[in-house]
Scaffold this motif. Sequence first.
Motif, PDB file in Angstrom:
ATOM      1  N   HIS A 125      13.018  19.203   7.599  1.00 10.20           N
ATOM      2  CA  HIS A 125      12.730  20.048   8.745  1.00 10.20           C
ATOM      3  C   HIS A 125      13.067  21.515   8.518  1.00 10.20           C
ATOM      4  O   HIS A 125      13.241  22.245   9.462  1.00 10.20           O
ATOM      5  CB  HIS A 125      13.462  19.509   9.980  1.00 10.20           C
ATOM      6  CG  HIS A 125      13.077  18.092  10.271  1.00 10.20           C
ATOM      7  ND1 HIS A 125      11.854  17.765  10.791  1.00 10.20           N
ATOM      8  CD2 HIS A 125      13.716  16.939  10.073  1.00 10.20           C
ATOM      9  CE1 HIS A 125      11.768  16.456  10.904  1.00 10.20           C
ATOM     10  NE2 HIS A 125      12.892  15.938  10.476  1.00 10.20           N
ATOM     11  N   LEU A 178       1.989  15.113  14.137  1.00  9.13           N
ATOM     12  CA  LEU A 178       3.376  15.590  14.157  1.00  9.13           C
ATOM     13  C   LEU A 178       3.608  16.569  15.310  1.00  9.13           C
ATOM     14  O   LEU A 178       4.672  16.555  15.929  1.00  9.13           O
ATOM     15  CB  LEU A 178       3.742  16.235  12.819  1.00  9.13           C
ATOM     16  CG  LEU A 178       4.084  15.236  11.722  1.00  9.13           C
ATOM     17  CD1 LEU A 178       4.013  15.895  10.354  1.00  9.13           C
ATOM     18  CD2 LEU A 178       5.454  14.626  11.955  1.00  9.13           C
ATOM     19  N   HIS A 224       4.157  14.672  18.463  1.00 11.31           N
ATOM     20  CA  HIS A 224       5.452  13.986  18.504  1.00 11.31           C
ATOM     21  C   HIS A 224       6.610  14.939  18.237  1.00 11.31           C
ATOM     22  O   HIS A 224       7.736  14.493  17.967  1.00 11.31           O
ATOM     23  CB  HIS A 224       5.452  12.819  17.515  1.00 11.31           C
ATOM     24  CG  HIS A 224       4.508  11.735  17.925  1.00 11.31           C
ATOM     25  ND1 HIS A 224       4.798  10.860  18.947  1.00 11.31           N
ATOM     26  CD2 HIS A 224       3.265  11.418  17.489  1.00 11.31           C
ATOM     27  CE1 HIS A 224       3.777  10.034  19.102  1.00 11.31           C
ATOM     28  NE2 HIS A 224       2.835  10.357  18.241  1.00 11.31           N
ATOM     29  N   ARG A 225       6.319  16.226  18.328  1.00 12.53           N
ATOM     30  CA  ARG A 225       7.349  17.272  18.177  1.00 12.53           C
ATOM     31  C   ARG A 225       8.185  17.094  16.920  1.00 12.53           C
ATOM     32  O   ARG A 225       9.410  17.247  16.936  1.00 12.53           O
ATOM     33  CB  ARG A 225       8.226  17.336  19.414  1.00 12.53           C
ATOM     34  CG  ARG A 225       7.445  17.722  20.638  1.00 12.53           C
ATOM     35  CD  ARG A 225       8.320  17.819  21.834  1.00 12.53           C
ATOM     36  NE  ARG A 225       7.483  18.239  22.964  1.00 12.53           N
ATOM     37  CZ  ARG A 225       7.850  18.116  24.207  1.00 12.53           C
ATOM     38  NH1 ARG A 225       9.018  17.616  24.514  1.00 12.53           N
ATOM     39  NH2 ARG A 225       7.046  18.507  25.167  1.00 12.53           N
ATOM     40  N   ASN A 270       8.853  14.380  15.232  1.00  8.08           N
ATOM     41  CA  ASN A 270       9.515  13.089  15.036  1.00  8.08           C
ATOM     42  C   ASN A 270       8.691  12.277  14.046  1.00  8.08           C
ATOM     43  O   ASN A 270       7.643  11.724  14.388  1.00  8.08           O
ATOM     44  CB  ASN A 270       9.649  12.351  16.364  1.00  8.08           C
ATOM     45  CG  ASN A 270      10.404  11.048  16.228  1.00  8.08           C
ATOM     46  OD1 ASN A 270      10.133  10.237  15.349  1.00  8.08           O
ATOM     47  ND2 ASN A 270      11.355  10.833  17.108  1.00  8.08           N
ATOM     48  N   GLU A 329       9.086   9.372  12.436  1.00  7.77           N
ATOM     49  CA  GLU A 329       8.894   7.928  12.632  1.00  7.77           C
ATOM     50  C   GLU A 329       7.834   7.632  13.691  1.00  7.77           C
ATOM     51  O   GLU A 329       6.986   6.760  13.507  1.00  7.77           O
ATOM     52  CB  GLU A 329      10.219   7.241  12.971  1.00  7.77           C
ATOM     53  CG  GLU A 329      11.187   7.197  11.798  1.00  7.77           C
ATOM     54  CD  GLU A 329      10.595   6.563  10.555  1.00  7.77           C
ATOM     55  OE1 GLU A 329       9.956   5.494  10.668  1.00  7.77           O
ATOM     56  OE2 GLU A 329      10.752   7.134   9.467  1.00  7.77           O
ATOM     57  N   ARG A 330       7.877   8.346  14.795  1.00  8.54           N
ATOM     58  CA  ARG A 330       6.856   8.157  15.839  1.00  8.54           C
ATOM     59  C   ARG A 330       5.482   8.572  15.330  1.00  8.54           C
ATOM     60  O   ARG A 330       4.482   7.914  15.594  1.00  8.54           O
ATOM     61  CB  ARG A 330       7.203   8.949  17.085  1.00  8.54           C
ATOM     62  CG  ARG A 330       8.359   8.370  17.854  1.00  8.54           C
ATOM     63  CD  ARG A 330       8.589   9.162  19.104  1.00  8.54           C
ATOM     64  NE  ARG A 330       9.787   8.707  19.792  1.00  8.54           N
ATOM     65  CZ  ARG A 330      10.361   9.364  20.760  1.00  8.54           C
ATOM     66  NH1 ARG A 330       9.869  10.517  21.164  1.00  8.54           N
ATOM     67  NH2 ARG A 330      11.435   8.889  21.331  1.00  8.54           N
TER      68      ARG A 330
END
Length: 59
Positions: free
Chosen positions: A7, A38, A41-42, A44, A46-47
Amino acid sequence: MMTNDLHTTATDTGVDEDAVLRLSETTEVSPQQAREILKRHRGNFERAKKEAEQFRAES
């Protein structure tokens, strides 16, 4: 202080380009699709990965 993890390379789109490439490679979606997922899902991973896998299964 920033660490060298997934990140730390966010672009002006707000999405980590390393994560975009990783998601694209692991789920076989295009980099543009990975970037959009992405964003939704901001960042995240895994999501986003779950959504990308579902997307690939449906196509």
